[in-house]
Design a protein around this motif. Structure first.
Motif, PDB file in Angstrom:
ATOM      1  N   ASP A 134       7.084 -10.262   1.402  1.00 37.45           N
ATOM      2  CA  ASP A 134       7.629  -8.989   0.919  1.00 37.45           C
ATOM      3  C   ASP A 134       9.008  -9.193   0.296  1.00 37.45           C
ATOM      4  O   ASP A 134       9.329  -8.582  -0.731  1.00 37.45           O
ATOM      5  N   ILE A 188      10.041  -8.213  -3.560  1.00 41.94           N
ATOM      6  CA  ILE A 188      11.105  -7.233  -3.782  1.00 41.94           C
ATOM      7  C   ILE A 188      12.221  -7.826  -4.634  1.00 41.94           C
ATOM      8  O   ILE A 188      12.728  -7.176  -5.559  1.00 41.94           O
ATOM      9  N   LEU A 207       4.730   2.946 -10.164  1.00 40.60           N
ATOM     10  CA  LEU A 207       5.307   2.034  -9.176  1.00 40.60           C
ATOM     11  C   LEU A 207       6.369   2.749  -8.355  1.00 40.60           C
ATOM     12  O   LEU A 207       6.445   2.582  -7.129  1.00 40.60           O
ATOM     13  N   ARG A 208       7.150   3.567  -9.012  1.00 44.21           N
ATOM     14  CA  ARG A 208       8.200   4.316  -8.325  1.00 44.21           C
ATOM     15  C   ARG A 208       7.590   5.274  -7.298  1.00 44.21           C
ATOM     16  O   ARG A 208       8.074   5.381  -6.160  1.00 44.21           O
ATOM     17  N   CYS A 229       6.287   3.305  -4.326  1.00 37.93           N
ATOM     18  CA  CYS A 229       7.382   2.936  -3.417  1.00 37.93           C
ATOM     19  C   CYS A 229       7.778   4.118  -2.540  1.00 37.93           C
ATOM     20  O   CYS A 229       8.023   3.958  -1.336  1.00 37.93           O
ATOM     21  N   GLY A 255       7.417   4.220   1.386  1.00 35.40           N
ATOM     22  CA  GLY A 255       8.639   4.477   2.146  1.00 35.40           C
ATOM     23  C   GLY A 255       8.465   5.594   3.152  1.00 35.40           C
ATOM     24  O   GLY A 255       8.916   5.487   4.300  1.00 35.40           O
ATOM     25  N   GLN A 288      15.327   2.255  -3.920  1.00 33.61           N
ATOM     26  CA  GLN A 288      13.882   2.361  -4.144  1.00 33.61           C
ATOM     27  C   GLN A 288      13.146   1.167  -3.551  1.00 33.61           C
ATOM     28  O   GLN A 288      12.093   1.329  -2.915  1.00 33.61           O
ATOM     29  N   LEU A 289      13.679  -0.026  -3.731  1.00 38.06           N
ATOM     30  CA  LEU A 289      13.016  -1.230  -3.228  1.00 38.06           C
ATOM     31  C   LEU A 289      13.314  -1.470  -1.747  1.00 38.06           C
ATOM     32  O   LEU A 289      12.475  -2.020  -1.030  1.00 38.06           O
ATOM     33  N   VAL A 333      10.719  -0.023   0.759  1.00 37.46           N
ATOM     34  CA  VAL A 333       9.449  -0.695   1.052  1.00 37.46           C
ATOM     35  C   VAL A 333       9.655  -2.053   1.711  1.00 37.46           C
ATOM     36  O   VAL A 333       8.698  -2.809   1.897  1.00 37.46           O
ATOM     37  N   PHE A 392       7.449  -3.126   4.756  1.00 41.08           N
ATOM     38  CA  PHE A 392       6.026  -2.887   4.499  1.00 41.08           C
ATOM     39  C   PHE A 392       5.148  -3.536   5.563  1.00 41.08           C
ATOM     40  O   PHE A 392       4.039  -3.075   5.840  1.00 41.08           O
TER      41      PHE A 392
END
Length: 373
Positions: free
Chosen positions: A99, A103, A289-290, A293, A297, A347-348, A351, A354
């Motif tokens: 992950d 990321i 993708l946003r 995420c 999240g 944003q990243l 996640v 994960f």
């Protein structure tokens, strides 16, 4: 480091092609303002918003030379500084190796963020400021490190100097962190702490609203009316990528739906039936993708417990708060792409854990396969 090198090379390529016509219009205009500030010989003064960005960069160009390459090198350097704090924040979340690699690659090479952080725009410095502030907040929440407050405030100030919206986001991050700490420790928000929160809001809110006024928000009639008026002003300039077609102002009902409708359009546009170019298609894919995420999240937040639950919730809430504030003043999906950049790190980070969902899925599979007694 790969992201930094590629951004510098991008600036070098733009420089070889010639700055006069190959750089995006807003960035070209800012570069010309920076160059003129250097060549005029007048004292370079620091101000707010665009002026702060132009004048601080002009100070750098006055030292190294006013070539377009250096105007692009500085945003790449800001991106690198922000990336260092992003990686520090990522380590606090302890993602799995796989992950973490995914990321980091997304953070370095996501095309939208890559483009806007390698040309002379404010986005790379905004991203750096937000990343510093978020790392400071995580130091306070995860490590109980009082020095985190210094970075939280410093990052918030840097971001706030660049745009009024980020002044509001910085205020929310500071106040949110201050109220989150006692919740994690199972303490009540006592009278003195409540008083301090109130004092912080009273002191910082005028600065935030002053920033909004400087970028065109007329907040005297209320936040929603200000947003509707600002959107109407944006719609006065026709563009294919405008996703709002009419004035958003229109009474209580219209203002009630203004926030959710603006947020949905801001996060999703262009809709599939409005895709007309390859760049529209890419932007739609990046929006998907946003949203993915955000969905992941929220799911991680649901499955988390204790301190991790508060931390994950804080990341999701500050992300949504940032996007909502920008959504209220955005009517164009090209502009929206720029406005997503400052919150890319958060944003990243949403996640990063994960593996929590993966472990749950594995546990459910084992339970389903277990023999019945």
């Amino acid at each position: 480091m790969l992201g930094f090198i590629l951004r510098v090379l991008n600036g070098f390529i733009i420089s070889i092609r010639g700055a006069e016509g190959d750089i995006e219009l807003d960035a070209q205009g800012m570069y010309y303002m920076m160059r003129d500030a250097v060549r005029s010989g007048r004292p370079i003064e620091y101000s707010y918003g665009v002026d702060f960005h132009v004048n601080s960069t002009a100070k750098f160009l006055d030292f190294v030379g006013d070539d377009i390459f250096w105007a692009c090198f500085l945003p790449a350097f800001y991106w690198l500084a922000g990336a260092i704090f992003f990686l520090k924040s990522l380590e606090l979340l302890k993602p799995s190796t796989r992950d973490r690699m995914a990321i980091v690659l997304l953070y370095a090479l996501l095309p939208g963020c890559f483009y806007f952080t390698s040309i002379p725009l404010r986005e790379s410095m905004q991203l750096m400021g937000v990343n510093i502030a978020v790392w400071g907040a995580m130091q306070v929440v995860v490590r109980s490190n009082p020095l985190g407050w210094l970075f939280l405030l410093a990052g918030s100030v840097v971001a706030a100097l660049l745009h009024g919206v980020l002044a509001i986001v910085g205020l929310a991050l500071v106040v949110g962190t201050f109220t989150l700490v006692p919740m994690i420790r199972n303490q009540k928000l006592t009278g003195p702490r409540q008083f301090l929160v109130l004092v912080m809001v009273i002191i910082l809110m005028p600065f935030a609203f002053s920033g909004l006024k400087l970028v065109g928000y007329n907040v005297e009639d209320g936040a929603l009316d200000a947003a509707a008026q600002y959107q109407a002003g944006g719609l006065s300039e026709e563009a294919r990528s405008n996703y709002k077609q009419t004035d958003a102002a229109g009474g209580v009902v219209a203002n009630t739906v203004l926030v959710p409708v603006s947020l949905i359009q801001y996060l999703v546009e262009p809709m599939p039936w409005r895709i007309g170019t390859a760049s529209d298609l890419y932007l739609f894919m990046e929006n998907m993708l946003r949203l993915l995420c955000l969905f992941i999240g929220v799911r991680i937040w649901q499955k988390s417990k204790g301190r991790e639950c508060y931390l994950q919730g804080g990341l999701v809430i500050i992300y949504l708060f940032h996007e909502t504030i920008w959504a209220l003043g955005t009517v164009n999906w090209g502009t929206a792409m720029r406005h997503h950049v400052p919150i890319t790190g958060v944003q990243l980070l949403m996640v990063a854990r994960f593996s929590v969902l993966q472990k749950e899925k594995t546990a459910l599979r084992k339970n389903n396969l277990a023999p019945v007694a």
